[in-house]
Write a protein that holds these residues in place. Structure first.
Motif, mmCIF file in Angstrom:
data_model
loop_
_atom_site.group_PDB
_atom_site.id
_atom_site.type_symbol
_atom_site.label_atom_id
_atom_site.label_comp_id
_atom_site.label_asym_id
_atom_site.label_seq_id
_atom_site.Cartn_x
_atom_site.Cartn_y
_atom_site.Cartn_z
ATOM 1 N N GLY A 21 53.807 45.025 34.187
ATOM 2 C CA GLY A 21 53.126 46.207 33.676
ATOM 3 C C GLY A 21 52.517 46.015 32.303
ATOM 4 O O GLY A 21 51.683 46.820 31.872
ATOM 5 N N TYR A 64 47.494 54.565 34.122
ATOM 6 C CA TYR A 64 48.487 54.957 33.117
ATOM 7 C C TYR A 64 48.529 56.482 32.966
ATOM 8 O O TYR A 64 49.603 57.089 32.921
ATOM 9 N N TYR A 108 54.519 52.624 36.668
ATOM 10 C CA TYR A 108 53.118 52.379 36.337
ATOM 11 C C TYR A 108 52.409 51.506 37.368
ATOM 12 O O TYR A 108 51.312 51.838 37.825
ATOM 13 N N LEU A 109 53.011 50.376 37.728
ATOM 14 C CA LEU A 109 52.342 49.477 38.669
ATOM 15 C C LEU A 109 52.130 50.139 40.022
ATOM 16 O O LEU A 109 51.166 49.829 40.730
#
Length: 335
Positions: free
Chosen positions: A272, A225, A188-189
């Motif tokens: 995250g 996301y 995600y990051l």
């Protein structure tokens, strides 16, 4: 069907076919290759930081020349489609604010049919983007984030271009303009870091969010996301909505970047997770970001740790000691 109608039908199909062929002939496509992969005809790619990226266009004949351009949004300007929260009429829709773009030719790449778009010289062109008085400089990155390109081929005076600034609308640049969005890592990051260099737009819309045109604090988190999960972005998100729909891992008061209770990395919180803040005297949560790292490695959330967030500035890193998240804090787990 009569012979007369068949003839008309066949003529119509021929005209449509010729029209499509002419339209396709007028379009210049940029091919892209990541690492040792195959060449692709796409409008956007998401390589990892450090991966080699090559761009090329087909050479029609020996009488053709090619030019390459970088298209750079001015991310130092603070854009807003809605009224600022601190002004009368807060959050009222104002209409799309015009996003400023600059276009620069890559002079050293003139005549090259294949180029390295991520060379240090090419990425440093952002230094030519004007910074207007009163704006907030210093958020542009060259190691990861998004970069836009255009190619132009001249064949005996006939000029063909890939989509560029001329394809902008009131919402901003067209998503068909070729974009490289570099991720600083997996997960995600990594996808969140690909939104660096995207203008901050308070009151941004779904179209702007999902196409890397502009985003604010909540929408940039959710756009990343959905990119990570490969899902379609369905609607705009507010900070309050995210606090409502995602489970709270822990809640505490933050002052000077330090919580009023022990909060442990990789047990209470993890990179995250979303960090939402309700400022002193506020009746609702007003800002949100993503926890990035335990910067000093002591295992506890404290003032030296880093958060990624946007609004009113574009996406950037902040340490908690900067006071941006001082107030009533909720940590949200997004799965």
């Amino acid at each position: 069907m009569s012979r007369h109608r068949i003839a008309i039908y066949a003529t119509t199909l021929l005209m449509i076919s010729l029209s499509v062929q002419k339209t396709n002939a007028d379009i210049l496509f940029i091919d892209v290759k990541i690492g040792t992969g195959t060449w692709q005809k796409v409008h956007e790619v998401y390589p990892l930081n450090g991966q080699q990226v090559r761009l090329r266009v087909a050479k029609p004949d020996n009488n053709s020349t090619v030019r390459w351009y970088r298209i750079i949004p001015n991310i130092n300007h603070l854009y807003h489609n809605a009224e600022w929260p601190w002004l009368p009429g807060a959050y009222r829709w104002l209409g799309y604010e015009k996003i400023i773009y600059e276009k620069y030719e890559l002079l050293n790449e003139r005549g090259h049919w294949e180029i390295d778009p991520l060379s240090k010289e090419i990425l440093s062109l952002h230094e030519k983007v004007p910074v207007h008085q009163g704006d907030s400089p210093g958020f542009y990155r060259t190691d990861f984030g998004s970069f836009w390109y255009q190619a132009e081929v001249n064949t005996n005076g006939l000029v063909r271009k890939s989509p560029g600034m001329e394809h902008s609308s009131e919402r901003g640049i067209s998503p068909n303009v070729f974009r490289i969005s570099i991720r600083d890592g997996e997960g995600y990051l990594g996808y969140l870091t690909s939104f660096n260099n995207v203008p901050a737009v308070f009151g941004s819309t779904i179209y702007q969010n999902k196409n890397y045109i502009g985003a604010d604090c909540a929408d940039i988190l959710m756009s990343a996301y959905h990119k990570w999960k490969g899902r379609k972005l369905e609607h705009d998100y507010s900070v309050q909505e995210l606090v409502r729909i995602y489970p709270k891992q822990v809640q505490f008061e933050l002052l000077g970047g330090n919580p009023d209770r022990p909060v442990r990395w990789n047990k209470d919180i993890r990179p995250g997770d979303f960090i939402a803040v309700k400022y002193a005297g506020g009746s609702f949560y007003q800002h949100i970001g993503a926890l990035y790292e335990d910067a000093n490695g002591d295992g506890m959330l404290d003032s030296e740790d880093k958060v990624m967030h946007a609004g009113p500035q574009p996406l950037h890193f902040s340490e908690l000691n900067e006071g941006i998240f001082d107030g009533t804090v909720s940590i949200l787990r997004v799965r």
